[in-house]
Design an enzyme around this catalytic site. Structure first.
Site, PDB file in Angstrom:
ATOM      1  CB  ALA A   1     -19.645 -63.066  10.482  1.00  0.00           C
TER       2      ALA A   1
ATOM      3  CE  LYS B   1     -20.324 -38.773  20.114  1.00  0.00           C
ATOM      4  NZ  LYS B   1     -19.114 -39.568  20.454  1.00  0.00           N
TER       5      LYS B   1
ATOM      6  N   GLY C   1      -7.990 -37.998  31.360  1.00  0.00           N
ATOM      7  CA  GLY C   1      -8.353 -38.374  29.998  1.00  0.00           C
ATOM      8  C   GLY C   1      -9.838 -38.602  29.786  1.00  0.00           C
TER       9      GLY C   1
ATOM     10  CG  ASP D   1     -21.205 -36.839  23.364  1.00  0.00           C
ATOM     11  OD1 ASP D   1     -20.678 -37.223  22.315  1.00  0.00           O
ATOM     12  OD2 ASP D   1     -21.536 -37.616  24.292  1.00  0.00           O
TER      13      ASP D   1
ATOM     14  CE  LYS E   1     -22.521 -40.256  22.988  1.00  0.00           C
ATOM     15  NZ  LYS E   1     -21.777 -40.369  24.270  1.00  0.00           N
TER      16      LYS E   1
ATOM     17  CB  ALA F   1      -7.699 -43.789   4.423  1.00  0.00           C
TER      18      ALA F   1
ATOM     19  CB  ILE G   1     -24.501 -49.991  26.200  1.00  0.00           C
ATOM     20  CG1 ILE G   1     -23.652 -49.702  27.431  1.00  0.00           C
ATOM     21  CG2 ILE G   1     -25.885 -50.488  26.615  1.00  0.00           C
ATOM     22  CD1 ILE G   1     -24.179 -48.550  28.276  1.00  0.00           C
TER      23      ILE G   1
END
Length: 434
Positions: free
Chosen positions: A33, A105, A187, A201, A205, A43, A136
């Site tokens: 960087a 998203k 999960g 979902d 995207k 927070a 990705i």
């Protein structure tokens, strides 16, 4: 050079991963960087839980607005999810002159036009690599790596939960409900899996990918969305015998009359790369006029894969922090004043091939009558199989050549009204991806 100061909104799965990656790879990231990137404030809802993970070295509170207004914060990382409070905080951060990195998203699919316009007006960046396909780098690939190309289409497996379910249904012959329960136990699926299994979902995207690929505004409300909850095991088995696999795909294509924007299960030839993406993995296939088809594959979710994308955005923002805003890479790949007004096409205008399955009485003339109704609407049959049904009659499967969806819908309505048809027609789209 002073470090870039980061404020984390949320320290859940992705927030915790972001903290871990930044801490573990601090020196390597600084070398890339050009200066250090440091989390200076967090927070969260549960301060004690956050303190147990990150220690006592920085300020942790429940006051999200104080973090956004902190004059020492250069970049706000929004990882709280949702599209109400998150929208408020992101817009406030932008108004304070802070850059924003987000993995949200849903927020961008619904409010991206407003957010990107505000950021452009204020001269700050909104980076969102982690919002699509986890680790990705598909956003950067389309926005920068393929910038010389006229993108023709994008097709992807961009929801790992549904891909896991479909992979297990195919390989183990299990019903949807049984595999969903296992996915929740492992999960991979939430307690309420609706957004995943009903395609929402993936549509969030895909909306972002379409804007990046074609330079059109974000238009989630115009996406056609179908999930996999009604997908029958027998159709997965039939597809396999016919040389196909069923995947939940997000597909966006450029056509002369507009943009296709659709999420639905589709039959994909078994020899295609996307057909062989198994488990909870993601993959996106992008076709450009100069480069041809390119494939991007990897983990589409998880703590550190998604954190990898968040940190990559932090590095990008740090590199360009002092650059003239007019010379930065545009949020949606195209300059804001050069966005296209191409319409999003309704699903009835989409052209593709189809898999049609129905149960009929086993009697002479059945095939001829059905073929005539299909032909009347310009639908030609590519292949057909017929087999006895265990509950009487016969099951017939037609694979069609490319046809217009509206015509297929009309043909299905007429076919279902025939006296010898015992079932509704199961209709699945087919995609060759070439």
């Amino acid at each position: 050079m002073n470090p870039m100061k980061v404020g984390l909104l949320g320290l859940g799965v992705v927030g915790g991963g972001t903290w871990s990656v930044l801490s573990r790879n601090a020196e390597e990231i600084a070398r890339r960087a050009g200066r250090r990137i440091e989390v200076s404030r967090i927070a969260v809802r549960d301060v004690a839980k956050a303190r147990a993970r990150v220690g006592d070295a920085l300020e942790i509170s429940t006051d999200v607005h104080a973090l956004v207004r902190d004059p020492d914060i250069d970049i706000v990382v929004e990882l709280i999810g949702g599209d109400t409070l998150a929208r408020e905080l992101v817009l406030e951060a932008i108004s304070q002159g802070k850059h924003v990195v987000t993995a949200n998203k849903a927020l961008l699919a619904k409010h991206g036009n407003e957010i990107f316009a505000a950021a452009s007006a204020r001269g700050v960046m909104v980076a969102f690599e982690a919002a699509v396909a986890g680790g990705i780098p598909i956003i950067k690939a389309i926005r920068e790596g393929l910038t010389a190309n006229r993108i023709q289409w994008v097709a992807g497996i961009i929801n790992g939960t549904t891909n896991f379910i479909l992979s297990e249904m195919r390989s183990r012959g299990l019903a949807f409900a049984d595999v969903l329960a296992e996915a929740q136990r492992l999960g991979y699926a939430e307690a309420d899996p609706t957004f995943d299994v009903e395609g929402v979902d993936a549509a969030h995207k895909l909306t972002l990918l379409a804007s990046l690929a074609f330079g059109v505004p974000v238009q989630f409300d115009k996406a056609h969305i179908e999930g996999i909850s009604n997908l029958a095991q027998e159709d997965i088995a039939h597809a396999e015998r016919l040389g196909y696999r069923i995947k939940l795909l997000g597909i966006t294509k450029r056509r002369a009359e507009g943009i296709e924007l659709r999420v639905h299960p589709a039959l994909v030839p078994a020899e295609r790369l996307l057909a062989n993406v198994e488990g909870a993995m993601n993959a996106v296939l992008v076709s450009g006029d100069a480069v041809g088809p390119t494939l991007y594959y990897g983990q589409g979710a998880g703590e550190e894969p998604t954190a990898s994308a968040v940190v990559a955005d932090l590095v990008d923002v740090t590199r360009l922090h002092t650059a003239d805003p007019g010379n930065r890479v545009p949020h949606l790949a195209f300059q804001p004043d050069a966005m296209s007004d191409l319409a999003i096409l309704p699903i009835e205008q989409v052209s593709t091939s189809y898999y049609l399955r129905l149960r009929v009485d086993d009697q002479p003339g059945v095939l001829a009558d059905i073929a005539r109704l299909l032909a009347d609407r310009g639908i030609s049959i590519g292949s057909m199989i017929q087999q006895p049904s265990h509950i009487g009659g016969a099951d017939i499967i037609f694979l069609t050549h490319e046809a217009v969806e509206g015509n297929v819908n009309q043909a299905i309505e007429r076919i279902e009204s025939l006296p010898f048809v015992r079932s509704k027609v199961t209709r699945l789209r087919m995609e060759n991806l070439t």
